[in-house]
Design a protein around this motif. Sequence first.
Motif, PDB file in Angstrom:
ATOM      1  N   HIS A   1       0.835  -1.187   0.000  1.00 37.71           N
ATOM      2  CA  HIS A   1       0.000   0.000   0.000  1.00 37.71           C
ATOM      3  C   HIS A   1       0.874   1.243   0.000  1.00 37.71           C
ATOM      4  O   HIS A   1       2.012   1.224   0.459  1.00 37.71           O
ATOM      5  N   CYS A   2       0.324   2.347  -0.502  1.00 43.75           N
ATOM      6  CA  CYS A   2       1.069   3.596  -0.547  1.00 43.75           C
ATOM      7  C   CYS A   2       1.223   4.171   0.859  1.00 43.75           C
ATOM      8  O   CYS A   2       0.295   4.103   1.682  1.00 43.75           O
ATOM      9  N   SER A   3       2.367   4.761   1.089  1.00 44.55           N
ATOM     10  CA  SER A   3       2.620   5.359   2.404  1.00 44.55           C
ATOM     11  C   SER A   3       1.699   6.535   2.697  1.00 44.55           C
ATOM     12  O   SER A   3       1.590   6.976   3.844  1.00 44.55           O
ATOM     13  N   CYS A   4       1.006   7.056   1.666  1.00 42.04           N
ATOM     14  CA  CYS A   4       0.088   8.179   1.892  1.00 42.04           C
ATOM     15  C   CYS A   4      -1.153   7.748   2.670  1.00 42.04           C
ATOM     16  O   CYS A   4      -1.879   8.588   3.207  1.00 42.04           O
ATOM     17  N   GLY A   5      -1.429   6.446   2.693  1.00 43.95           N
ATOM     18  CA  GLY A   5      -2.553   5.936   3.464  1.00 43.95           C
ATOM     19  C   GLY A   5      -3.879   5.893   2.737  1.00 43.95           C
ATOM     20  O   GLY A   5      -4.860   5.379   3.268  1.00 43.95           O
ATOM     21  N   ARG A   6      -3.947   6.418   1.504  1.00 41.83           N
ATOM     22  CA  ARG A   6      -5.202   6.392   0.754  1.00 41.83           C
ATOM     23  C   ARG A   6      -5.426   5.015   0.146  1.00 41.83           C
ATOM     24  O   ARG A   6      -4.567   4.507  -0.575  1.00 41.83           O
ATOM     25  N   SER A   7      -6.561   4.427   0.406  1.00 43.71           N
ATOM     26  CA  SER A   7      -6.827   3.085  -0.097  1.00 43.71           C
ATOM     27  C   SER A   7      -6.980   3.065  -1.614  1.00 43.71           C
ATOM     28  O   SER A   7      -6.719   2.053  -2.259  1.00 43.71           O
ATOM     29  N   GLU A   8      -7.418   4.176  -2.198  1.00 45.01           N
ATOM     30  CA  GLU A   8      -7.608   4.251  -3.647  1.00 45.01           C
ATOM     31  C   GLU A   8      -6.557   5.142  -4.304  1.00 45.01           C
ATOM     32  O   GLU A   8      -6.838   5.832  -5.276  1.00 45.01           O
TER      33      GLU A   8
ATOM     34  N   PRO B   1      -4.067   6.490  -6.762  1.00 45.54           N
ATOM     35  CA  PRO B   1      -3.926   6.152  -8.180  1.00 45.54           C
ATOM     36  C   PRO B   1      -2.536   5.695  -8.578  1.00 45.54           C
ATOM     37  O   PRO B   1      -2.381   4.916  -9.514  1.00 45.54           O
ATOM     38  N   VAL B   2      -1.523   6.188  -7.897  1.00 46.48           N
ATOM     39  CA  VAL B   2      -0.138   5.766  -8.191  1.00 46.48           C
ATOM     40  C   VAL B   2       0.562   5.418  -6.877  1.00 46.48           C
ATOM     41  O   VAL B   2       1.433   6.156  -6.413  1.00 46.48           O
ATOM     42  N   PRO B   3       0.184   4.299  -6.261  1.00 50.03           N
ATOM     43  CA  PRO B   3       0.734   3.952  -4.950  1.00 50.03           C
ATOM     44  C   PRO B   3       2.255   3.845  -4.959  1.00 50.03           C
ATOM     45  O   PRO B   3       2.837   3.100  -5.739  1.00 50.03           O
ATOM     46  N   GLY B   4       2.878   4.649  -4.105  1.00 53.26           N
ATOM     47  CA  GLY B   4       4.326   4.609  -3.977  1.00 53.26           C
ATOM     48  C   GLY B   4       5.058   5.453  -4.985  1.00 53.26           C
ATOM     49  O   GLY B   4       6.285   5.352  -5.100  1.00 53.26           O
ATOM     50  N   ALA B   5       4.362   6.345  -5.704  1.00 56.06           N
ATOM     51  CA  ALA B   5       5.053   7.095  -6.758  1.00 56.06           C
ATOM     52  C   ALA B   5       4.456   8.483  -6.973  1.00 56.06           C
ATOM     53  O   ALA B   5       4.216   8.893  -8.100  1.00 56.06           O
ATOM     54  N   HIS B   6       4.233   9.215  -5.890  1.00 58.60           N
ATOM     55  CA  HIS B   6       3.757  10.593  -6.016  1.00 58.60           C
ATOM     56  C   HIS B   6       4.345  11.417  -4.874  1.00 58.60           C
ATOM     57  O   HIS B   6       4.868  10.862  -3.899  1.00 58.60           O
ATOM     58  N   PRO B   7       4.297  12.749  -4.964  1.00 60.10           N
ATOM     59  CA  PRO B   7       4.891  13.578  -3.910  1.00 60.10           C
ATOM     60  C   PRO B   7       4.263  13.338  -2.546  1.00 60.10           C
ATOM     61  O   PRO B   7       3.075  13.024  -2.439  1.00 60.10           O
ATOM     62  N   VAL B   8       5.057  13.536  -1.528  1.00 63.52           N
ATOM     63  CA  VAL B   8       4.579  13.385  -0.153  1.00 63.52           C
ATOM     64  C   VAL B   8       3.770  14.607   0.258  1.00 63.52           C
ATOM     65  O   VAL B   8       2.765  14.496   0.956  1.00 63.52           O
ATOM     66  N   ALA B   9       4.209  15.791  -0.187  1.00 67.69           N
ATOM     67  CA  ALA B   9       3.567  17.040   0.232  1.00 67.69           C
ATOM     68  C   ALA B   9       3.351  17.964  -0.961  1.00 67.69           C
ATOM     69  O   ALA B   9       3.967  17.796  -2.012  1.00 67.69           O
TER      70      ALA B   9
END
Length: 217
Positions: A50-57, A59-67
């Motif tokens: 899962h993406c570290s951003c915590g969003r279940s949906e 769109p690009v898990p693990g490959a977008h800006p943190v902030a």
Amino acid sequence: MEETIAGPEAAHIPKQRGDSLLEAAVRYIEERHWDVFPGTWLEAAGGEHHCSCGRSECPVPGAHPVADDWVTQATGSATVARGLWSKQPTASILLPTGRTFDAIEVRETAGFLALARMERMELTPGPVTLTPDRRMQFFVLPGASAKVPDLVRKLGWSLSTLDLAAFGEGAYIAAPPTRYGSRGAVQWVCRPTAANRWLPDAEELISPLAYACGRDR
């Protein structure tokens, strides 16, 4: 793991394996003078990633800006990059466009068709990536995103009818060996070499790219 791939029409390209995300990020800075910044990363839970951003949906898990202020975090310092990825070794590598390069993105099928056409036209593309969602990104000189709509119109196409997009100032792309969830990793189709250190202008590549997108509709 980073590797270079080749499609049906692409030339045979040596594969690169074994680079960590930190090593790859530093190499982009030292060898190509590209700014980099760490994005989100993948976390394992319940047998899935899962993406570290915590969003279940996401769109690009693990490959977008943190902030949202990622533009200020991009760095061209290898020392700073080492510190950033030492803190989070699995963070994705994101490259801001509009600085040392812009990127023109098309579907994978159109991208390989365009590469074959460029070879026949004796055009040398810059680095080219392929994302896990089958999008190909051609690196070109900065300023492409502003010029592409008019260049496409001059060729007799409407940008709204082609699956072609340009990324410039305020945008970013993910670099190898960044992974998108369970979909796989970003890979090089044309890896950065001495032969493509000088990037092409959008005007040089837009004709074969637009033609390929028109054929691929």
